[in-house]
Design a protein around this motif. Structure first.
Motif, PDB file in Angstrom:
ATOM      1  N   PHE A 139       0.889  -1.351  -0.197  1.00 54.58           N
ATOM      2  CA  PHE A 139       0.372  -0.162   0.406  1.00 54.58           C
ATOM      3  C   PHE A 139       1.012   1.637   0.136  1.00 54.58           C
ATOM      4  O   PHE A 139       0.435   2.487  -0.354  1.00 54.58           O
ATOM      5  CB  PHE A 139      -0.595   0.106   1.658  1.00 54.58           C
ATOM      6  N   LEU A 140       1.875   1.038   1.246  1.00 57.75           N
ATOM      7  CA  LEU A 140       2.787   2.810   1.337  1.00 57.75           C
ATOM      8  C   LEU A 140       3.908   1.960  -0.003  1.00 57.75           C
ATOM      9  O   LEU A 140       3.454   3.656  -0.366  1.00 57.75           O
ATOM     10  CB  LEU A 140       3.616   2.399   1.721  1.00 57.75           C
ATOM     11  N   PHE A 141       4.483   1.860  -0.890  1.00 58.65           N
ATOM     12  CA  PHE A 141       4.343   1.604  -1.696  1.00 58.65           C
ATOM     13  C   PHE A 141       3.894   2.157  -3.503  1.00 58.65           C
ATOM     14  O   PHE A 141       4.308   3.304  -3.561  1.00 58.65           O
ATOM     15  CB  PHE A 141       4.998  -0.057  -2.680  1.00 58.65           C
ATOM     16  N   ALA A 142       2.556   1.823  -3.242  1.00 55.71           N
ATOM     17  CA  ALA A 142       1.131   2.128  -4.267  1.00 55.71           C
ATOM     18  C   ALA A 142       1.508   3.421  -4.476  1.00 55.71           C
ATOM     19  O   ALA A 142       1.537   4.462  -5.294  1.00 55.71           O
ATOM     20  CB  ALA A 142       0.094   1.690  -4.315  1.00 55.71           C
ATOM     21  N   SER A 143       1.190   4.463  -3.129  1.00 56.46           N
ATOM     22  CA  SER A 143       0.795   5.645  -2.392  1.00 56.46           C
ATOM     23  C   SER A 143       2.190   6.284  -2.901  1.00 56.46           C
ATOM     24  O   SER A 143       1.792   7.471  -3.955  1.00 56.46           O
ATOM     25  CB  SER A 143       0.476   5.904  -0.908  1.00 56.46           C
ATOM     26  N   ASP A 144       3.319   6.024  -2.241  1.00 59.27           N
ATOM     27  CA  ASP A 144       4.332   7.018  -3.548  1.00 59.27           C
ATOM     28  C   ASP A 144       4.472   6.704  -4.677  1.00 59.27           C
ATOM     29  O   ASP A 144       4.588   8.489  -5.350  1.00 59.27           O
ATOM     30  CB  ASP A 144       6.078   6.153  -2.629  1.00 59.27           C
ATOM     31  N   TYR A 145       4.146   5.634  -5.260  1.00 59.96           N
ATOM     32  CA  TYR A 145       4.471   5.936  -6.795  1.00 59.96           C
ATOM     33  C   TYR A 145       3.261   6.744  -7.436  1.00 59.96           C
ATOM     34  O   TYR A 145       3.462   7.813  -8.567  1.00 59.96           O
ATOM     35  CB  TYR A 145       4.119   4.193  -7.070  1.00 59.96           C
ATOM     36  N   ARG A 146       2.275   6.283  -6.967  1.00 60.04           N
ATOM     37  CA  ARG A 146       1.129   7.374  -7.050  1.00 60.04           C
ATOM     38  C   ARG A 146       1.712   9.378  -7.150  1.00 60.04           C
ATOM     39  O   ARG A 146       1.198   9.933  -8.013  1.00 60.04           O
ATOM     40  CB  ARG A 146      -0.302   7.106  -6.723  1.00 60.04           C
ATOM     41  N   VAL A 182       3.176  -5.340 -13.618  1.00 60.55           N
ATOM     42  CA  VAL A 182       4.188  -5.234 -12.842  1.00 60.55           C
ATOM     43  C   VAL A 182       5.095  -5.433 -13.178  1.00 60.55           C
ATOM     44  O   VAL A 182       5.685  -6.559 -13.888  1.00 60.55           O
ATOM     45  CB  VAL A 182       4.122  -5.385 -11.259  1.00 60.55           C
ATOM     46  N   ASP A 183       6.453  -4.899 -14.100  1.00 62.51           N
ATOM     47  CA  ASP A 183       7.021  -5.582 -14.870  1.00 62.51           C
ATOM     48  C   ASP A 183       8.491  -5.026 -13.871  1.00 62.51           C
ATOM     49  O   ASP A 183       8.470  -5.318 -13.472  1.00 62.51           O
ATOM     50  CB  ASP A 183       7.632  -4.519 -16.479  1.00 62.51           C
ATOM     51  N   ALA A 184       9.256  -5.552 -14.954  1.00 66.43           N
ATOM     52  CA  ALA A 184      10.934  -5.700 -14.206  1.00 66.43           C
ATOM     53  C   ALA A 184      11.325  -4.453 -13.379  1.00 66.43           C
ATOM     54  O   ALA A 184      12.039  -4.384 -12.489  1.00 66.43           O
ATOM     55  CB  ALA A 184      12.177  -6.163 -15.171  1.00 66.43           C
ATOM     56  N   ASP A 185      11.012  -3.305 -14.302  1.00 64.60           N
ATOM     57  CA  ASP A 185      11.852  -2.185 -13.799  1.00 64.60           C
ATOM     58  C   ASP A 185      10.475  -1.279 -12.217  1.00 64.60           C
ATOM     59  O   ASP A 185      11.066  -1.027 -11.814  1.00 64.60           O
ATOM     60  CB  ASP A 185      11.054  -0.911 -14.809  1.00 64.60           C
ATOM     61  N   ILE A 186       9.191  -1.986 -11.896  1.00 64.03           N
ATOM     62  CA  ILE A 186       8.333  -1.649 -11.348  1.00 64.03           C
ATOM     63  C   ILE A 186       9.128  -2.660 -10.224  1.00 64.03           C
ATOM     64  O   ILE A 186       9.051  -2.139  -8.932  1.00 64.03           O
ATOM     65  CB  ILE A 186       7.061  -1.570 -11.448  1.00 64.03           C
ATOM     66  N   MET A 187       8.855  -3.632  -9.874  1.00 67.80           N
ATOM     67  CA  MET A 187       9.468  -4.486  -9.056  1.00 67.80           C
ATOM     68  C   MET A 187      11.310  -4.219  -9.000  1.00 67.80           C
ATOM     69  O   MET A 187      11.320  -4.468  -7.548  1.00 67.80           O
ATOM     70  CB  MET A 187       9.912  -5.982  -9.441  1.00 67.80           C
ATOM     71  N   ALA A 188      11.808  -3.663  -9.708  1.00 66.13           N
ATOM     72  CA  ALA A 188      12.908  -3.315  -9.016  1.00 66.13           C
ATOM     73  C   ALA A 188      13.315  -1.824  -8.238  1.00 66.13           C
ATOM     74  O   ALA A 188      14.029  -1.814  -7.596  1.00 66.13           O
ATOM     75  CB  ALA A 188      13.780  -2.759 -10.667  1.00 66.13           C
ATOM     76  N   LYS A 189      11.924  -0.865  -9.126  1.00 71.27           N
ATOM     77  CA  LYS A 189      11.939   0.320  -8.239  1.00 71.27           C
ATOM     78  C   LYS A 189      11.433  -0.084  -6.230  1.00 71.27           C
ATOM     79  O   LYS A 189      11.474   0.596  -5.861  1.00 71.27           O
ATOM     80  CB  LYS A 189      10.761   1.158  -8.609  1.00 71.27           C
ATOM     81  N   PHE A 190      10.216  -1.060  -6.487  1.00 73.58           N
ATOM     82  CA  PHE A 190       9.966  -1.521  -5.375  1.00 73.58           C
ATOM     83  C   PHE A 190      11.034  -2.207  -4.505  1.00 73.58           C
ATOM     84  O   PHE A 190      11.033  -2.136  -2.874  1.00 73.58           O
ATOM     85  CB  PHE A 190       8.783  -2.923  -5.850  1.00 73.58           C
TER      86      PHE A 190
END
Length: 556
Positions: A414-421, A435-443
């Motif tokens: 939840f917190l990651f999705a909030s920060d991402y938005r 969710v691709d490799a780029d988003i997973m790397a950011k997470f």
């Protein structure tokens, strides 16, 4: 409601006098004598406390505590609603409340919007999931822990609520003045054609408008060319019995028995039949259930199973076969009381727990599988009682790993999705988002910088081994050996994420879609990727197999 202490003392004197009347006019051998005697004792105990206890006694709080403790000794569904909770009770039954259309959750020591109703006052004002509410009408949240933010948020339709909000991606809070409206909580949150000819209805609740919403959805889908239907009752906790009956009536003929209730008060025992002409008795139906489908949801699933009207798919349901009625009490209070068990057309009751015969620790006993009785559907298929609805087609639901559970429990997705938005205005449309490799790397990077703590089972076990051998001669050698291999057994977040990527990816996708596209977007994702929905679509595409499940005769 403030109670005048003097009036309170007079009330207890009245209670004692009433108890005295019981004592005077009942036979000591009668059970009413026990009732009167113990009421007298209770009133006297409270009177003594009120008079002599070192601190001032709060009569409202103390009485409510004692009532709740009393009802807790029966079952979880017999509940007292004080005047302060009547609005909440009405919201559950009517599906309506006056507010701005959000749900707040305590996340990361702050009050954040975890759900927002589309086109609600809050949504139209520009608020979103993940936004933090700092204060409501001047009351700063967190400074007064006893204050319920959801209560502060509600008020009469047409009035305004002023809230200070730290929106995701912003560096300073903003003040919003939002006009409250009457918000209708939807029962049917998705009704759509998800494949050519395949309709899908997601029913999340059974409040007063549930049957009407399902009927409307059903008729509209038929207009759109629906030839097969998936009715999704997963995670549906149930609600009003009348709505379950009316929904069953949509699919079974007029006059068919739907459910029977039996309890201690014989004149309340009743058998319910389908009173109206059915809307659809032919369309093939699959009903999805899981272990959180309960009560009214189980009635619908069980009735359609008993009449071989639908294939039930998923996991075994919760097992709540109890019926409650609401009784009005003085001073605008209410009590919901379990008065009966319900029995579906085959004759079975699906209640899973025995609240009459409890374990030594006070917990309810589960009915043993060995005691389950066999019943038969209309076509002669075996079904059993005493533990929920067993699906005709079981689908596996693998339990989440400890790592994924920890991510959810600590709200990291939840917190990651909030920060991402907060840092990115847009993502791909819900039907295309992944969710691709780029988003997973950011997470992965974000998680490493967060305060998330997790210890993998292997590390826990190694520590236990070291601790258990601490006093032994081999400890030093074993410790040195294990420390050399520390990279293999010590928890590494990046490694855990890769190891559990298959289950984390869809969880993260759902969270991100919910943040950007709300419930509507999540519905789109689910009909595209949800394994249970995909399995149902697959079975509906095999008419011979579908028919064979419903026609399989096992009755001797």
């Amino acid at each position: 409601m403030r109670i005048n202490p003097r009036s309170f003392k007079h009330s207890f004197l009245g209670l004692i006098l009433i108890s005295g009347l019981f004592l005077a006019f009942t036979n000591p051998g009668d059970r009413f004598f026990e009732i009167a005697k113990n009421l007298d004792i209770y009133a006297t105990v409270f009177k003594e406390l009120n008079t002599y206890y070192v601190d001032e006694v709060d009569p409202k709080k103390s009485i409510e505590t004692s009532i709740e403790a009393l009802l807790k000794s029966f079952d979880p569904y017999t509940v007292y609603y004080p005047e302060s909770e009547i609005d909440e009770f009405l919201q559950m039954t009517t599906g309506k409340y006056q507010g701005i259309g959000i749900i707040l959750s305590d996340i990361n020591q702050s009050h954040r919007i975890s759900f927002i109703e589309e086109n609600s006052p809050a949504h139209k004002a520009g608020l979103g999931i993940g936004d933090q509410i700092i204060s409501i009408n001047g009351t700063k949240l967190g400074e007064t822990p006893e204050t319920d933010p959801s209560v502060l948020m509600k008020g009469s339709a047409g009035s305004f609520v002023n809230i200070d909000v730290m929106q995701v991606g912003k560096t300073a809070p903003q003040t919003f003045s939002i006009k409250r409206e009457t918000v209708q909580i939807k029962n049917v949150v998705n009704a759509s054609i998800i494949r050519p000819g395949v309709g899908y209805i997601l029913l999340e609740d059974f409040n007063a408008s549930a049957a009407k919403e399902v009927k409307t959805a059903l008729l509209e889908l038929k207009k759109q060319g629906m030839q097969k239907l998936i009715l999704d009752l997963r995670n549906n906790p149930g609600g009003l019995l009348t709505q379950a009956i009316d929904i069953c009536n949509l699919f079974i003929p007029k006059g068919a028995k739907i459910v029977e209730t039996r309890g201690k008060v014989e004149e309340w025992n009743k058998s319910y039949q389908a009173l109206n002409q059915a809307v659809d008795t032919e369309t093939p139906i699959i009903v999805l259930i899981n272990n959180r489908s309960a009560s009214a949801a189980e009635i619908v699933a069980g009735v359609l199973q008993d009449y071989d009207r639908a294939v039930i798919m998923g996991q075994k349901s919760f097992g709540k076969g109890l019926v409650q009625v609401t009784r009005d009490l003085p001073y605008r209070t209410k009590m919901k009381i379990t008065t009966a068990k319900y029995y579906i057309p085959s004759g079975r009751c699906i209640q899973a727990l025995d609240y009459k015969h409890k374990n030594a620790d006070g917990s309810a006993k589960a009915f043993q599988d060995s005691s389950a009785k066999i019943f038969y559907t209309q076509n002669g298929r075996k079904v059993v009682d005493g533990g929920g609805i067993v699906p005709d087609q079981l689908t596996d639901k693998k339990p989440l790993s400890g790592f994924s559970q920890a991510l959810l429990t600590k709200d990291m997705l939840f917190l990651f999705a909030s920060d991402y938005r907060g840092s990115r205005i847009n993502i791909a449309p819900a039907e295309n988002f992944a969710v691709d490799a780029d988003i997973m790397a950011k997470f992965t990077t974000w998680l490493g910088k967060s305060n998330f703590n997790y210890e993998a089972p292997v590390e826990t076990q190694v520590k236990k081994i070291l601790e258990s051998t601490r006093e032994q001669a081999e400890y030093a050698e074993l410790s040195e050996l294990l420390q050399k291999q520390a990279a293999q057994w010590k928890t590494n977040l990046e490694r855990e994420l890769k190891l559990h990527a298959q289950e984390i990816t869809p969880l993260l996708e759902q969270e991100m879609i919910m943040h950007y596209y709300l419930q509507k977007g999540l519905n789109t994702w689910s009909t595209r990727k949800d394994p249970s929905i995909l399995a149902a679509v697959d079975l509906l595409g095999k008419p011979a197999k579908f028919a064979s499940i419903l026609s399989r005769k096992e009755k001797p």
